[in-house]
Design a protein around this motif. Structure first.
Motif, PDB file in Angstrom:
ATOM      1  N   ARG A 137     -13.917  38.629  31.684  1.00 38.92           N
ATOM      2  CA  ARG A 137     -13.470  38.365  30.305  1.00 38.92           C
ATOM      3  C   ARG A 137     -12.131  39.091  30.139  1.00 38.92           C
ATOM      4  NH1 ARG A 137     -18.318  38.390  26.051  1.00 38.92           N
ATOM      5  NH2 ARG A 137     -16.568  37.669  24.789  1.00 38.92           N
ATOM      6  N   SER A 138     -12.054  40.103  29.236  1.00 41.59           N
ATOM      7  CA  SER A 138     -10.765  40.815  29.135  1.00 41.59           C
ATOM      8  C   SER A 138     -10.702  41.959  30.140  1.00 41.59           C
ATOM      9  CB  SER A 138     -10.559  41.408  27.747  1.00 41.59           C
ATOM     10  OG  SER A 138     -11.105  40.630  26.756  1.00 41.59           O
ATOM     11  N   ARG A 194     -10.781  33.747  34.397  1.00 44.45           N
ATOM     12  CA  ARG A 194     -10.899  34.464  33.142  1.00 44.45           C
ATOM     13  C   ARG A 194     -11.657  33.512  32.205  1.00 44.45           C
ATOM     14  NH1 ARG A 194     -11.681  36.359  28.368  1.00 44.45           N
ATOM     15  NH2 ARG A 194      -9.980  37.366  27.266  1.00 44.45           N
ATOM     16  N   ALA A 226      -9.234  32.544  27.049  1.00 42.68           N
ATOM     17  CA  ALA A 226      -7.882  31.985  27.004  1.00 42.68           C
ATOM     18  C   ALA A 226      -6.826  32.946  27.554  1.00 42.68           C
ATOM     19  CB  ALA A 226      -7.550  31.620  25.566  1.00 42.68           C
ATOM     20  N   TYR A 233      -4.903  35.763  29.508  1.00 44.68           N
ATOM     21  CA  TYR A 233      -5.061  36.376  30.837  1.00 44.68           C
ATOM     22  C   TYR A 233      -4.078  37.535  31.043  1.00 44.68           C
ATOM     23  CZ  TYR A 233      -1.665  32.602  31.379  1.00 44.68           C
ATOM     24  OH  TYR A 233      -0.614  31.742  31.186  1.00 44.68           O
ATOM     25  N   THR A 288      -1.333  38.724  37.282  1.00 42.28           N
ATOM     26  CA  THR A 288      -1.241  37.374  37.864  1.00 42.28           C
ATOM     27  C   THR A 288      -0.176  37.291  38.962  1.00 42.28           C
ATOM     28  OG1 THR A 288       0.200  36.803  36.030  1.00 42.28           O
ATOM     29  CG2 THR A 288      -2.070  36.088  35.851  1.00 42.28           C
ATOM     30  N   GLU A 309      -7.274  31.553  37.151  1.00 44.03           N
ATOM     31  CA  GLU A 309      -7.448  30.453  36.194  1.00 44.03           C
ATOM     32  C   GLU A 309      -7.975  31.010  34.873  1.00 44.03           C
ATOM     33  OE1 GLU A 309      -9.925  27.334  37.811  1.00 44.03           O
ATOM     34  OE2 GLU A 309      -8.573  26.992  39.504  1.00 44.03           O
ATOM     35  N   ASN A 310      -7.795  30.245  33.795  1.00 40.18           N
ATOM     36  CA  ASN A 310      -8.472  30.558  32.536  1.00 40.18           C
ATOM     37  C   ASN A 310      -9.286  29.323  32.133  1.00 40.18           C
ATOM     38  OD1 ASN A 310      -6.480  28.823  31.669  1.00 40.18           O
ATOM     39  ND2 ASN A 310      -5.797  30.096  29.970  1.00 40.18           N
ATOM     40  N   THR A 311      -9.952  29.413  31.004  1.00 40.38           N
ATOM     41  CA  THR A 311     -10.771  28.274  30.545  1.00 40.38           C
ATOM     42  C   THR A 311     -10.305  27.905  29.124  1.00 40.38           C
ATOM     43  OG1 THR A 311     -12.511  29.661  29.600  1.00 40.38           O
ATOM     44  CG2 THR A 311     -12.771  29.042  31.914  1.00 40.38           C
ATOM     45  N   PRO A 312      -9.125  27.321  29.008  1.00 43.30           N
ATOM     46  CA  PRO A 312      -8.531  27.107  27.680  1.00 43.30           C
ATOM     47  C   PRO A 312      -9.413  26.280  26.747  1.00 43.30           C
ATOM     48  CG  PRO A 312      -7.353  25.858  29.386  1.00 43.30           C
ATOM     49  CD  PRO A 312      -8.314  26.760  30.091  1.00 43.30           C
ATOM     50  N   ALA A 331     -16.076  28.342  33.556  1.00 35.57           N
ATOM     51  CA  ALA A 331     -15.585  29.197  34.658  1.00 35.57           C
ATOM     52  C   ALA A 331     -16.372  28.911  35.940  1.00 35.57           C
ATOM     53  CB  ALA A 331     -15.707  30.665  34.272  1.00 35.57           C
TER      54      ALA A 331
END
Ligand code: 3PG
Length: 305
Positions: A55-56, A75, A78, A80, A85, A96-99, A286
């Protein structure tokens, strides 16, 4: 493959179950590290992981160096900014993130906090309503668009500004497009922040910008504490006794902000994405992204290309 779920702030149990089901169903092994107290614990857990869901959680150079087999970090969320990176890219690790997966949860919290604020933190004195008030949304991404949708339900007048979204795209959502960030602050009673923490946005919400808010203005932040110029905002709150600052991310100078009792509120812990739905959506997304990466080399959501 070994997939480590490393979350200082754990997912809801249903989300962990869903993530496990997806990953184990694809033949991967899942290891869970929740509420860890130190980076050392993370360094040890990540040492033989092929993939990580966070997460964060801070994915630093040290974490990336300790993770000898790591190929992908997702992540579940949203922002990151907590992941190095560039270093991950150097090491050939996909980030990657999960927008969009947790954006409704954050948007709903904006209104939970706003009602609390305009009703004087439920101190018994008459407050105001949101209906008819002007709401300015800074950054019209997934969260910003959800905030606009809900604000219309409250009967608010909604404007937005996003330097990356053209005015016609904003207007197409039935939202007034402000001419600039300054214009957004000048022409709204409430401004809600939805910008990411980047080199450009860090401390960009400063004395001069917030001072553009009209009388009795409210600044609400469910984005990142880093975007606020804390000394500037503290100075302004001291000078303008009509302003309120409401945040879901405790400032570094929380003790100084606490002096503005009745005009300042911070959630004790960042709560924006803390719903079962958001955890399930982002967590399962994710897991699916990790499956697609290992199965087909899919990197659609990569943010460090
Ligand atoms: C995000 O960037 O997705 C939100 O800020 C939520 O973050 P969290 O997973 O740390 O609650």
């Amino acid at each position: 493959m070994k997939v480590l779920i490393a979350t200082v702030k754990p997912f809801a149990p249903a989300a962990v179950e869903g993530i496990k089901k997806e990953l184990e169903g694809a033949g991967h092994q899942v290891v869970l590290l929740e509420k860890y107290g130190s980076e050392a614990e993370l360094l040890s857990a990540v040492s033989d992981a092929d993939a990580m869901i966070v997460r964060s959680d801070k994915v630093t150079k040290d974490v990336l160096n300790a993770a000898k087999n790591l190929k992908i970090v997702v992540r579940a969320g949203a922002g990151y900014d907590s992941i190095d990176t560039a270093y991950a890219k150097e090491k050939g690790v996909v980030v990657e993130n999960t927008p969009g997966q947790n954006s409704n949860a954050v948007a709903e919290l904006v209104f939970g906090l706003l009602v609390y604020a305009v009703r004087n933190f439920y101190n018994g004195k008459a407050g105001t309503e949101l209906k008819g008030k002007r709401l300015g949304i800074l950054a019209f991404g997934n969260v910003g668009r959800n905030v606009a949708r809900i604000a219309k339900g409250f009967g608010m007048e909604v404007s937005a500004f996003d330097e990356f979204v053209p005015a016609d795209k904003i207007e197409a959502q039935g939202v007034h497009a402000a001419k600039s960030r300054d214009d957004l602050f000048e022409t709204n009673d409430i401004v809600s922040l939805h910008i990411p923490a980047t080199a450009e946005t860090r401390q960009s919400i400063n004395y001069d910008v917030v001072n553009k808010l009209p009388k009795n203005g409210i600044l609400i932040n469910t984005a990142r504490k880093e975007v606020i110029d804390e000394p500037g905002l503290l100075k302004l709150l001291a000078e303008r006794t009509d302003l309120k600052y409401i945040t879901d991310i405790k400032p570094d100078a929380d003790a100084d902000f606490q002096k503005f009792e009745g005009r300042y509120f911070s959630t004790p812990k960042k709560m924006g994405a803390q719903t079962a739905e958001a955890n399930i959506n982002a967590g399962i997304a994710a897991a699916r992204q990790i499956n697609a990466f290992f199965k087909d080399g899919d990197t659609k959501f990569q943010v460090n290309k």
